[in-house]
Design an enzyme around this catalytic site. Structure first.
Site, PDB file in Angstrom:
ATOM      1  CB  ALA A  92      -0.903  -0.006   1.228  1.00 46.53           C
ATOM      2  CE  LYS A  93       5.805   0.346  -3.209  1.00 45.58           C
ATOM      3  NZ  LYS A  93       4.963  -0.734  -3.760  1.00 45.58           N
ATOM      4  NE  ARG A  94      -3.101   3.471   1.679  1.00 42.93           N
ATOM      5  CZ  ARG A  94      -3.269   2.927   0.477  1.00 42.93           C
ATOM      6  NH1 ARG A  94      -2.273   2.848  -0.370  1.00 42.93           N
ATOM      7  NH2 ARG A  94      -4.453   2.458   0.110  1.00 42.93           N
TER       8      ARG A  94
END
Lengths: 271, 271
Positions: A92-94
């Site tokens: 998700a690379k949040r």
């Protein structure tokens, strides 16, 4: 899932394969378009075909998010379908300020029940810490990515003579432990993996870029493996789109098995 | 929405206020819990109460994502409800390799129809470029954020003597233009805004951190305003949670109006 269980799975299956479920509606076999939930049906058959050879599944969240609320339902069903002894990664690379990162952590660790989530480091400690507060859950922090643009900032050298990715590794290694933090380390830079391994000897690496992105599995194992394997190597398109017809699942199985066999040989050699 | 229309709205309303729709189910007035979609009902009433004073709305996506597929439906309904002459920001802080960033762009610009999305720079040019390919859509790139952890990496000095956020500004300013790129610049660092303004004189800044995060509006305007205003100043909690009872919307209106009036004075002074 904790580190010990993950390593046990790796030993049991003689594999450190992660299958990337980057499921794109426009690329799945046409006969599935008739299904009520084509994306889930595709994933289900891919999981059935590959679960003997994979120790992790990694849906890239963008592919589901692009479909709106229905995409999130397909994602939830997919997650529920993955056997419980297989590690799950929300790619998700949040990353956001503290109270907001807590909500992202809640989204992926509670609302859904992923084992881990990929996180971007740019905002620093308080954007990462909230993810580390969940027992047996993992942050997989972007360190050195495999794309062309990784050069833009990740390789900038600081006044201390360290590239930014090294600053990220050194600083973040004090926030978590090898029991709750892994790193994304791009496989298209074989020589770099050894450099990263020196800085963080004990952490697991999630290595994208083997296959379609052109990295070599042998080089990755040689430079990155540690005494607990310490690697999850991802393949997405090479497996899930191995064929685009009625036999797509069998083709995926065959590709996954091929990678698992390579991995078995590498585990025997280096472990 | 293009830059010209945005500036026209700013002039018309004498405001550069962005209202952050960080809607947390546990913080909305209890009487709304009975509604079929309490989050949307809350947002609807906040929008009705504040749309005369705001030129932008910024839902922070984490708050919706944490609720699962239902949250995305509330988000979509909220977006549809925002008047079309008001700029919309998906505060999502996304960023991934090229083909995946394309899907995030699709999620926020096509599946939903936001005007802009916040993006994290760590992965470099090919993670940002796909968002710039949509006409009249905007990337709002993280440059200098307002949280404590921003010091961890954003302030690291490179061998060229530049802090990382400056490298991000200088490099990314060549990827887009002031017509399709803005920057997140944290307001808790008044002196820093002037520094950023020197590097990118023409771009709009999205300034979080006025209000709950403690920045001063006056200082922001003094240091950051340019000839087309060049500022969107966000307030979330200070407006939407101004009261927690039947009068929450009236209280939100009053807070929004107060900020708009301060902004009007600052626009008269500096424009």
């Amino acid at each position: 899932m904790n580190r010990e269980s993950l390593f046990r799975e790796i030993q049991k299956k003689a594999s450190f394969l992660c299958v990337g479920l980057d499921t794109d509606f426009s690329k799945i076999p046409p006969h599935l378009h008739r299904e009520e939930d084509p994306v889930f049906e595709f994933n289900k058959q891919i999981i059935d075909a590959t679960s003997d050879f994979a120790v992790a599944y990694k849906p890239n969240i963008a592919f589901y998010e692009a479909l709106g609320p229905k995409g999130w339902e397909s994602l939830q069903k997919t997650l529920d379908y993955i056997p419980k002894d297989i590690f799950t990664i929300a790619d998700a690379k949040r990353g956001d300020i503290g109270n907001t990162s807590s909500l992202y952590a809640k989204a992926f660790f509670e609302t859904m029940e992923f084992d881990s989530v990929t996180v971007a480091p740019y905002m620093g400690v308080d954007s990462v810490q909230p993810f580390l507060e969940f027992k047996d859950k993992w942050v997989i922090l972007l360190a050195l990515t495999s794309n062309e643009g990784s050069k833009d900032f990740q390789l900038i050298t600081s006044q201390d003579g360290k590239p930014l990715f090294q600053e990220v590794l050194e600083k973040s290694a004090t926030w978590g432990t090898p029991e709750n933090m892994m790193y994304v380390v791009g496989a298209t830079r074989g020589e770099k993996i050894a450099e990263v391994r020196k800085i963080v000897p004990d952490h697991f690496f999630l290595v994208p870029g083997v296959g379609a992105q052109g990295g070599s599995l042998k080089e990755v194992a040689q430079n990155g493996m540690n005494s607990q394997c310490g690697l999850l190597v991802n393949s997405s398109r090479g497996i899930i789109y191995a064929a685009n017809d009625l036999n797509f699942a069998a083709a995926a199985k065959s590709e996954a098995k091929k990678l698992q066999q390579e991995m078995e040989a590498l585990l025997n050699k280096h472990l």
